[in-house]
Design a protein around this motif. Structure first.
Motif, PDB file in Angstrom:
ATOM      1  N   UNK A 143       0.812  -1.212   0.000  1.00 53.90           N
ATOM      2  CA  UNK A 143       0.000   0.000   0.000  1.00 53.90           C
ATOM      3  C   UNK A 143       0.852   1.270   0.000  1.00 53.90           C
ATOM      4  N   UNK A 144       1.955   1.253   0.765  1.00 50.56           N
ATOM      5  CA  UNK A 144       2.768   2.468   0.894  1.00 50.56           C
ATOM      6  C   UNK A 144       3.951   2.503  -0.073  1.00 50.56           C
ATOM      7  N   UNK A 145       4.020   1.525  -0.980  1.00 50.98           N
ATOM      8  CA  UNK A 145       5.058   1.564  -1.996  1.00 50.98           C
ATOM      9  C   UNK A 145       6.327   0.824  -1.657  1.00 50.98           C
ATOM     10  N   UNK A 146       6.257  -0.130  -0.720  1.00 53.31           N
ATOM     11  CA  UNK A 146       7.423  -0.937  -0.378  1.00 53.31           C
ATOM     12  C   UNK A 146       7.544  -2.165  -1.258  1.00 53.31           C
ATOM     13  N   UNK A 147       8.444  -3.062  -0.859  1.00 52.38           N
ATOM     14  CA  UNK A 147       8.642  -4.332  -1.564  1.00 52.38           C
ATOM     15  C   UNK A 147       8.084  -5.432  -0.665  1.00 52.38           C
ATOM     16  N   UNK A 148       6.884  -5.937  -0.947  1.00 51.14           N
ATOM     17  CA  UNK A 148       6.235  -6.886  -0.038  1.00 51.14           C
ATOM     18  C   UNK A 148       7.069  -8.122   0.309  1.00 51.14           C
ATOM     19  N   UNK A 149       7.760  -8.686  -0.682  1.00 54.48           N
ATOM     20  CA  UNK A 149       8.557  -9.893  -0.414  1.00 54.48           C
ATOM     21  C   UNK A 149       9.672  -9.601   0.587  1.00 54.48           C
ATOM     22  N   UNK A 150      10.319  -8.449   0.442  1.00 52.17           N
ATOM     23  CA  UNK A 150      11.382  -8.075   1.373  1.00 52.17           C
ATOM     24  C   UNK A 150      10.802  -7.732   2.742  1.00 52.17           C
ATOM     25  N   UNK A 151       9.643  -7.112   2.762  1.00 56.45           N
ATOM     26  CA  UNK A 151       8.977  -6.824   4.038  1.00 56.45           C
ATOM     27  C   UNK A 151       8.689  -8.110   4.791  1.00 56.45           C
ATOM     28  N   UNK A 152       8.243  -9.140   4.071  1.00 58.27           N
ATOM     29  CA  UNK A 152       7.968 -10.430   4.708  1.00 58.27           C
ATOM     30  C   UNK A 152       9.223 -10.993   5.363  1.00 58.27           C
ATOM     31  N   UNK A 153      10.351 -10.907   4.650  1.00 62.68           N
ATOM     32  CA  UNK A 153      11.612 -11.408   5.203  1.00 62.68           C
ATOM     33  C   UNK A 153      12.033 -10.607   6.435  1.00 62.68           C
ATOM     34  N   UNK A 154      11.890  -9.291   6.367  1.00 68.71           N
ATOM     35  CA  UNK A 154      12.253  -8.436   7.496  1.00 68.71           C
ATOM     36  C   UNK A 154      11.333  -8.669   8.691  1.00 68.71           C
ATOM     37  N   UNK A 155      10.058  -8.924   8.414  1.00 64.01           N
ATOM     38  CA  UNK A 155       9.105  -9.206   9.486  1.00 64.01           C
ATOM     39  C   UNK A 155       9.487 -10.478  10.225  1.00 64.01           C
ATOM     40  N   UNK A 156       9.808 -11.513   9.467  1.00 69.14           N
ATOM     41  CA  UNK A 156      10.223 -12.780  10.076  1.00 69.14           C
ATOM     42  C   UNK A 156      11.514 -12.593  10.862  1.00 69.14           C
ATOM     43  N   UNK A 157      12.453 -11.814  10.293  1.00 68.77           N
ATOM     44  CA  UNK A 157      13.715 -11.558  10.985  1.00 68.77           C
ATOM     45  C   UNK A 157      13.475 -10.816  12.301  1.00 68.77           C
ATOM     46  N   UNK A 158      12.581  -9.825  12.275  1.00 69.13           N
ATOM     47  CA  UNK A 158      12.257  -9.091  13.500  1.00 69.13           C
ATOM     48  C   UNK A 158      11.658 -10.021  14.552  1.00 69.13           C
ATOM     49  N   UNK A 159      10.802 -10.932  14.107  1.00 64.96           N
ATOM     50  CA  UNK A 159      10.199 -11.885  15.030  1.00 64.96           C
ATOM     51  C   UNK A 159      11.229 -12.808  15.657  1.00 64.96           C
ATOM     52  N   UNK A 160      12.157 -13.300  14.835  1.00 60.42           N
ATOM     53  CA  UNK A 160      13.186 -14.207  15.345  1.00 60.42           C
ATOM     54  C   UNK A 160      14.115 -13.486  16.323  1.00 60.42           C
ATOM     55  N   UNK A 161      14.543 -12.277  15.953  1.00 65.92           N
ATOM     56  CA  UNK A 161      15.432 -11.519  16.837  1.00 65.92           C
ATOM     57  C   UNK A 161      14.749 -11.197  18.167  1.00 65.92           C
ATOM     58  N   UNK A 162      13.455 -10.864  18.093  1.00 70.71           N
ATOM     59  CA  UNK A 162      12.715 -10.587  19.317  1.00 70.71           C
ATOM     60  C   UNK A 162      12.576 -11.813  20.192  1.00 70.71           C
ATOM     61  N   UNK A 163      12.361 -12.964  19.571  1.00 71.05           N
ATOM     62  CA  UNK A 163      12.230 -14.205  20.330  1.00 71.05           C
ATOM     63  C   UNK A 163      13.552 -14.605  20.969  1.00 71.05           C
ATOM     64  N   UNK A 164      14.654 -14.370  20.253  1.00 67.99           N
ATOM     65  CA  UNK A 164      15.974 -14.742  20.763  1.00 67.99           C
ATOM     66  C   UNK A 164      16.436 -13.791  21.863  1.00 67.99           C
ATOM     67  N   UNK A 165      16.332 -12.485  21.597  1.00 69.53           N
ATOM     68  CA  UNK A 165      16.940 -11.504  22.500  1.00 69.53           C
ATOM     69  C   UNK A 165      15.956 -10.771  23.403  1.00 69.53           C
ATOM     70  N   UNK A 166      14.671 -10.723  23.017  1.00 68.69           N
ATOM     71  CA  UNK A 166      13.697  -9.916  23.740  1.00 68.69           C
ATOM     72  C   UNK A 166      13.634 -10.171  25.236  1.00 68.69           C
ATOM     73  N   UNK A 167      13.356 -11.400  25.677  1.00 68.72           N
ATOM     74  CA  UNK A 167      13.252 -11.649  27.121  1.00 68.72           C
ATOM     75  C   UNK A 167      14.531 -11.308  27.883  1.00 68.72           C
TER      76      UNK A 167
END
Length: 234
Positions: A143-167
């Motif tokens: 919708x905002x003019x990004x690259x959806x496929x890359x956003x998906x990869x970054x979203x997953x990466x953010x989730x993994x990093x949060x799960x590993x380091x967040x707590x």
């Protein structure tokens, strides 16, 4: 061998086996932060796909059932939250405030960091919705003019990093309240982080699930406004 690798069921079995192996490794290491099942599965499956040269379409076809089940699994996160509803008393205002502030900071910091480092505007908008779950971040990116496929990869990466380091980071910062820890993890690392903390503490997991859902809603409402202000959009 080629025939076997081209069968969708092969990759469904490989995905389940890789995740189960991650669960085994997590348990054997005493729930070490780096032994996250999703991280282990991503590394194993990525290596297998590269080594075998398998087309990603074959992998997508094989794991379509798992992708479909992500929806019901996300909805099921409401069950532990329902059990913890009594803990929401007197907490609604700080909860909503923290989610709104967190969403704004997440979006503006991602956009600002890419811009500051000289990245393109398209890359900046690709990064902006990374804190929401993939089912939300992908259409928002488009919708905002990004690259959806890359956003998906970054979203997953953010989730993994949060799960590993967040707590661990929250413990270093001396954030002890289970509700606050859950809100922070859910807002930053959505479903993957929620799955991690849900296994550690039901209260933290319940509030992480709530935070994940509210972050997706707030980001969906505010990102188009931010794009309008900053000149984004396809």
């Amino acid at each position: 061998m080629t025939w076997l690798l081209d069968q969708p069921l092969t990759w469904l079995f490989a995905t389940l086996l890789a995740y189960r192996g991650g669960c085994w490794l997590r348990d054997r290491t005493g729930r070490h932060p780096l032994a996250q099942p999703v991280l282990v599965a991503v590394l194993v499956l990525g290596a297998l796909l590269l080594l075998t040269g398998t087309d990603l379409d074959v992998f997508d076809d094989g794991t379509a059932a798992i992708s479909f089940l992500l929806g019901p699994a996300t909805v099921a996160l409401a069950v532990p939250l329902h059990r913890q509803l009594h803990r929401l008393r007197g907490y609604a205002v700080p909860l909503v405030t923290s989610i709104v502030v967190g969403s704004v900071v997440s979006m503006t910091s991602a956009w600002g960091l890419v811009t500051l480092l000289g990245g393109s505007e398209r890359l900046a908008w690709t990064m902006t919705p990374k804190a929401t779950t993939a089912a939300v971040s992908i259409p928002l990116s488009e919708t905002v003019g990004g690259v959806p496929a890359l956003t998906a990869a970054l979203t997953i990466l953010a989730g993994i990093l949060g799960a590993v380091a967040g707590p661990t980071v929250l413990t270093w910062l001396r954030v002890r309240d289970a509700r606050a820890r859950g809100l922070a993890v859910g807002a930053a690392s959505h479903g993957i982080g929620t799955a991690r903390v849900l296994g550690d503490d039901e209260v933290t997991g319940a509030f992480s699930g709530l935070s994940m859902g509210l972050t997706a809603v707030v980001t969906s409402l505010l990102l188009p406004v931010l794009a309008l202000v900053l000149g984004g959009g396809a």
